[in-house]
Design an enzyme around this catalytic site. Structure first.
Site, short mmCIF file in Angstrom:
data_model
loop_
_atom_site.label_atom_id
_atom_site.label_comp_id
_atom_site.label_asym_id
_atom_site.label_seq_id
_atom_site.Cartn_x
_atom_site.Cartn_y
_atom_site.Cartn_z
N HIS A 169 10.60 -3.19 -1.98
CA HIS A 169 10.32 -4.36 -1.40
C HIS A 169 10.55 -5.62 -1.90
O HIS A 169 10.30 -6.84 -1.25
CB HIS A 169 8.70 -4.67 -1.16
N CYS B 104 -7.07 1.32 0.59
CA CYS B 104 -6.11 1.00 -0.47
C CYS B 104 -6.22 0.23 -1.46
O CYS B 104 -6.83 -0.86 -1.36
CB CYS B 104 -4.61 0.94 -0.02
N GLU C 207 -6.56 6.10 9.65
CA GLU C 207 -5.61 6.57 10.79
C GLU C 207 -4.47 7.27 10.63
O GLU C 207 -3.85 7.66 9.29
CB GLU C 207 -4.99 5.18 11.16
N CYS D 17 -1.01 -4.69 -1.69
CA CYS D 17 0.25 -5.25 -1.36
C CYS D 17 0.03 -6.41 -0.19
O CYS D 17 -0.67 -6.05 0.84
CB CYS D 17 1.22 -4.08 -0.69
N CYS E 143 4.67 0.78 10.71
CA CYS E 143 4.64 0.55 9.21
C CYS E 143 3.81 -0.67 8.73
O CYS E 143 4.36 -1.84 9.29
CB CYS E 143 6.07 0.77 8.70
N GLU F 110 -2.45 5.20 -1.42
CA GLU F 110 -1.47 5.43 -2.30
C GLU F 110 -1.69 6.66 -2.63
O GLU F 110 -2.53 7.09 -3.37
CB GLU F 110 -1.60 4.44 -3.53
#
Length: 373
Positions: free
Chosen positions: A224, A114, A94, A118, A344, A169
């Site tokens: 984060h 990925c 995307e 996460c 996001c 990543e």
């Protein structure tokens, strides 16, 4: 069987000049060719009128210009457009186009899925499949620019900024990300300013050092969490490259780069009652005290099955005020495209079910260890 043609979108200017030299041609032909491809969106050699017919025929016999196709797209009420890009073998990535008054940003993917897992990111839930090629990375820009509209005969492009913040990543695909970003920056490529090209990373430190030796682009870092204990849960690569090691790599990158104007962007997703307390804000400010940065607070964008909720505006406001008390520049990101799952952390969507998940051992060994060799 005929020889496979060379996809010219896979080659940066240095590689193109080598190709032309091997063909017995002058290296400057690479500059002409790139301008046709990236300034004017031309993929037919016959349209390249300042290249002689003999060379055009040689190129057509040996080479091709093939970008991945747009499978579908969705347009948000705020003008954001999310594109599904077909990269072959039934796989898609995307790409998100975000128009604003004074600029237009494209969020580009670097991998199918990925490997970093996460826990707040939709893309991570689909697992890792493979790296994108150079052509598949720059092809996202090329296709969307064509969709939005190249201005023929002027070379004006409808994309002013590129952020490597899509699926994947980027530092785990350096082999292809570096030449792709070279093309973005090249005057004969997309001709973007180094301050308008941003790479975002979760902290693969050895690759960050390699990036700093190869390119000068803006850097965004996914923090984060204000401590290793929480970051180990939210961003599992932290177990391999903990915060102090990551921050050391960030400071080394800043020392090499001027695209960042002496500081990086810290990305911090706001998860309700997970990482958004005032105590955690104090902890984050103290953590970043020796690392020149601005902090981008990102309201969490929920996706189906997510274990987290979005922090309330009041909690985000309190968190922001604490950081500013320490003299940090703080921006609360405006959510764009969340009605089409283009915000996001939401990228993957329906693609997740069409992308096979690889085993955890393969993800860790082939992506984190082998890629660094």
């Amino acid at each position: 069987m005929s020889e496979k043609k060379i996809n010219l979108l896979d080659l940066d200017r240095k590689a193109l000049r080598v190709l032309f030299t091997e063909m017995g041609e002058k290296p400057f032909r690479a500059d002409q060719l790139m301008k046709w491809i990236y300034h004017f969106g031309v993929s037919d050699f016959e349209e390249m009128t300042n290249i002689n017919k003999v060379l055009r025929a040689k190129l057509a016999a040996k080479c091709e210009i093939v970008a991945p196709e747009i499978s579908s797209y969705q347009k948000s009420v705020d003008g954001t457009i999310k594109f599904a890009i077909n990269v072959g073998d039934g796989q898609e990535v995307e790409t998100v186009y975000i128009p604003e008054d004074d600029r237009a940003t494209l969020c580009v993917s670097s991998q199918v899925g990925c490997a970093l897992e996460c826990t707040f990111c939709s893309t991570a839930q689909q697992g890792f499949n493979r790296n994108l090629t150079v052509a598949e990375i720059v092809g996202q820009i090329w296709r969307v620019a064509d969709f939005i509209g190249f201005v023929k005969d002027t070379g004006e492009r409808p994309i002013t900024n590129v952020v490597m913040m899509g699926m994947g990543e980027p530092l785990l695909n350096l082999k292809n990300v570096i030449p792709a970003m070279d093309i973005m920056l090249d005057d004969f490529g997309f001709s973007l300013s180094k301050r308008r090209v941003t790479l975002s990373t979760s902290g693969v430190v050895p690759a960050l050092d390699k990036l700093g030796d190869a390119l000068d682009v803006a850097l965004a870092v996914s923090i984060h969490a204000p401590n290793d204990e929480l970051r180990d849960v939210l961003v599992p690569v932290n177990k391999k490259y903990p915060l102090e090691e990551f921050l050391g790599g960030i400071r080394r990158y800043i020392a090499k780069s001027n695209a960042n104007r002496g500081r990086v962007t810290v990305e911090y997703v706001m998860l309700d009652h997970i990482n958004d307390s005032t105590d955690q804000a104090h902890e984050l400010a103290k953590l970043m005290k020796d690392t020149p940065c601005k902090v981008n607070l990102i309201p969490f964008n929920p996706y189906p099955g997510s274990p987290y909720g979005r922090s309330s505006n009041s909690r985000i406001d309190r968190f922001s005020k604490v950081l500013m008390e320490y003299g940090l520049t703080v921006i609360v990101r405006k959510t764009r495209g969340d009605d089409i799952d283009a915000a996001c952390g939401q990228l993957a969507g329906d693609i997740r079910d069409r992308t096979k998940r690889l085993a955890k051992k393969q993800m860790q060994e082939s992506q984190i260890s082998v890629t660094m060799n």
